[in-house]
Design a protein around this motif. Structure first.
Motif, PDB file in Angstrom:
ATOM      1  N   GLY A 155       0.783  -1.225   0.000  1.00  0.00           N
ATOM      2  CA  GLY A 155       0.000   0.000   0.000  1.00  0.00           C
ATOM      3  C   GLY A 155       0.814   1.274   0.000  1.00  0.00           C
ATOM      4  O   GLY A 155       0.265   2.353   0.228  1.00  0.00           O
ATOM      5  N   CYS A 156       2.093   1.167  -0.253  1.00  0.00           N
ATOM      6  CA  CYS A 156       2.960   2.351  -0.244  1.00  0.00           C
ATOM      7  C   CYS A 156       2.892   3.102  -1.566  1.00  0.00           C
ATOM      8  O   CYS A 156       2.702   2.521  -2.614  1.00  0.00           O
ATOM      9  CB  CYS A 156       4.417   1.942  -0.010  1.00  0.00           C
ATOM     10  N   GLU A 157       3.090   4.388  -1.465  1.00  0.00           N
ATOM     11  CA  GLU A 157       3.346   5.229  -2.618  1.00  0.00           C
ATOM     12  C   GLU A 157       4.866   5.292  -2.712  1.00  0.00           C
ATOM     13  O   GLU A 157       5.524   5.659  -1.734  1.00  0.00           O
ATOM     14  CB  GLU A 157       2.808   6.631  -2.334  1.00  0.00           C
ATOM     15  N   VAL A 158       5.447   4.936  -3.853  1.00  0.00           N
ATOM     16  CA  VAL A 158       6.893   4.750  -3.944  1.00  0.00           C
ATOM     17  C   VAL A 158       7.514   5.709  -4.950  1.00  0.00           C
ATOM     18  O   VAL A 158       7.021   5.863  -6.060  1.00  0.00           O
ATOM     19  CB  VAL A 158       7.229   3.298  -4.352  1.00  0.00           C
ATOM     20  N   VAL A 159       8.611   6.337  -4.518  1.00  0.00           N
ATOM     21  CA  VAL A 159       9.465   7.117  -5.409  1.00  0.00           C
ATOM     22  C   VAL A 159      10.776   6.356  -5.504  1.00  0.00           C
ATOM     23  O   VAL A 159      11.407   6.076  -4.482  1.00  0.00           O
ATOM     24  CB  VAL A 159       9.708   8.542  -4.859  1.00  0.00           C
ATOM     25  N   VAL A 160      11.172   6.007  -6.731  1.00  0.00           N
ATOM     26  CA  VAL A 160      12.385   5.227  -6.940  1.00  0.00           C
ATOM     27  C   VAL A 160      13.494   6.133  -7.454  1.00  0.00           C
ATOM     28  O   VAL A 160      13.279   6.926  -8.380  1.00  0.00           O
ATOM     29  CB  VAL A 160      12.152   4.075  -7.950  1.00  0.00           C
ATOM     30  N   ALA A 161      14.673   5.984  -6.860  1.00  0.00           N
ATOM     31  CA  ALA A 161      15.873   6.678  -7.325  1.00  0.00           C
ATOM     32  C   ALA A 161      16.949   5.617  -7.533  1.00  0.00           C
ATOM     33  O   ALA A 161      17.187   4.793  -6.651  1.00  0.00           O
ATOM     34  CB  ALA A 161      16.341   7.711  -6.311  1.00  0.00           C
ATOM     35  N   MET A 162      17.565   5.647  -8.708  1.00  0.00           N
ATOM     36  CA  MET A 162      18.558   4.617  -9.024  1.00  0.00           C
ATOM     37  C   MET A 162      19.990   5.138  -8.982  1.00  0.00           C
ATOM     38  O   MET A 162      20.920   4.360  -9.148  1.00  0.00           O
ATOM     39  CB  MET A 162      18.241   4.012 -10.393  1.00  0.00           C
ATOM     40  N   ARG A 163      20.149   6.438  -8.748  1.00  0.00           N
ATOM     41  CA  ARG A 163      21.487   7.024  -8.643  1.00  0.00           C
ATOM     42  C   ARG A 163      21.540   7.920  -7.416  1.00  0.00           C
ATOM     43  O   ARG A 163      20.524   8.450  -6.964  1.00  0.00           O
ATOM     44  CB  ARG A 163      21.805   7.845  -9.889  1.00  0.00           C
TER      45      ARG A 163
ATOM     46  N   VAL B 165      22.780   0.056  -0.088  1.00  0.00           N
ATOM     47  CA  VAL B 165      24.033   0.657   0.373  1.00  0.00           C
ATOM     48  C   VAL B 165      24.936   1.007  -0.810  1.00  0.00           C
ATOM     49  O   VAL B 165      25.409   2.134  -0.933  1.00  0.00           O
ATOM     50  CB  VAL B 165      24.768  -0.273   1.362  1.00  0.00           C
ATOM     51  N   ASN B 166      25.171   0.040  -1.681  1.00  0.00           N
ATOM     52  CA  ASN B 166      26.088   0.242  -2.804  1.00  0.00           C
ATOM     53  C   ASN B 166      25.317   0.643  -4.052  1.00  0.00           C
ATOM     54  O   ASN B 166      24.481  -0.101  -4.547  1.00  0.00           O
ATOM     55  CB  ASN B 166      26.873  -1.047  -3.076  1.00  0.00           C
ATOM     56  N   LEU B 167      25.639   1.827  -4.527  1.00  0.00           N
ATOM     57  CA  LEU B 167      25.013   2.364  -5.740  1.00  0.00           C
ATOM     58  C   LEU B 167      26.092   2.501  -6.799  1.00  0.00           C
ATOM     59  O   LEU B 167      26.607   3.589  -7.052  1.00  0.00           O
ATOM     60  CB  LEU B 167      24.365   3.716  -5.459  1.00  0.00           C
ATOM     61  N   GLY B 168      26.479   1.390  -7.404  1.00  0.00           N
ATOM     62  CA  GLY B 168      27.577   1.423  -8.363  1.00  0.00           C
ATOM     63  C   GLY B 168      28.859   1.761  -7.647  1.00  0.00           C
ATOM     64  O   GLY B 168      29.282   1.067  -6.731  1.00  0.00           O
ATOM     65  N   ASP B 169      29.465   2.888  -8.022  1.00  0.00           N
ATOM     66  CA  ASP B 169      30.724   3.307  -7.397  1.00  0.00           C
ATOM     67  C   ASP B 169      30.504   4.248  -6.213  1.00  0.00           C
ATOM     68  O   ASP B 169      31.451   4.791  -5.662  1.00  0.00           O
ATOM     69  CB  ASP B 169      31.634   3.965  -8.433  1.00  0.00           C
ATOM     70  N   ALA B 170      29.252   4.456  -5.822  1.00  0.00           N
ATOM     71  CA  ALA B 170      28.936   5.346  -4.708  1.00  0.00           C
ATOM     72  C   ALA B 170      28.221   4.547  -3.610  1.00  0.00           C
ATOM     73  O   ALA B 170      27.792   3.419  -3.815  1.00  0.00           O
ATOM     74  CB  ALA B 170      28.048   6.492  -5.173  1.00  0.00           C
TER      75      ALA B 170
END
Length: 144
Positions: free
Chosen positions: A22-30, A50-55
């Protein structure tokens, strides 16, 4: 709900689980997008890979802590995959599974874990007063 996840298929799976709750979701991939969302919007909860590619998602975590937004980390490495300063933050073991995700979200909504973050020298993840007893099943309010 802010979901920060850099793998598109994993993000879609996690988003579907959150939508089913039932959540409203905002997705961020970077990292830059996640920071922009965290600065511009108020969220009830957040799930941070935790790990976002090299960040790493720690700058987002710091901002959420400042804003008293409860969050958890998602990682395949468990608590040991976190920098020492963040080891008291709840961790969802990847791959995402619906039952553990729901369990941790209920804990966060009920304010559990606030004392642990304070003991680690981090600001509390939420300064809201503790809510009533945990509901049997997590259901986000679909209306903001």
């Amino acid at each position: 709900m802010l979901l920060v996840e850099d793998e598109s298929l994993v993000a879609m799976l996690a988003e579907d689980m959150l939508l089913d709750l039932g959540c409203e979701v905002v997705v961020a991939m970077r990292l830059d997008k996640a920071l922009a969302h965290a600065q511009a919007e108020d969220f009830d909860l957040a799930v941070l890979d935790v790990n976002l590619g090299d960040a790493r998602s720690y700058p987002v975590a710091d901002l959420l802590l400042e804003r008293c937004t409860p969050f958890l980390f998602a990682t395949g490495y468990g608590q040991h995959g976190l920098d020492a300063a963040y080891r008291t933050v709840p961790v969802l073991q990847k791959p995402y599974q619906a039952a553990p995700l729901e369990h941790l979200l209920v804990r966060l909504l009920n304010g559990e874990g606030r004392d642990r973050t304070a003991a680690a020298g981090l600001p509390p993840s939420c300064r809201c007063p503790a809510t009533e007893a945990a509901p049997k099943q997590f259901r986000a309010d679909p209306v903001r």
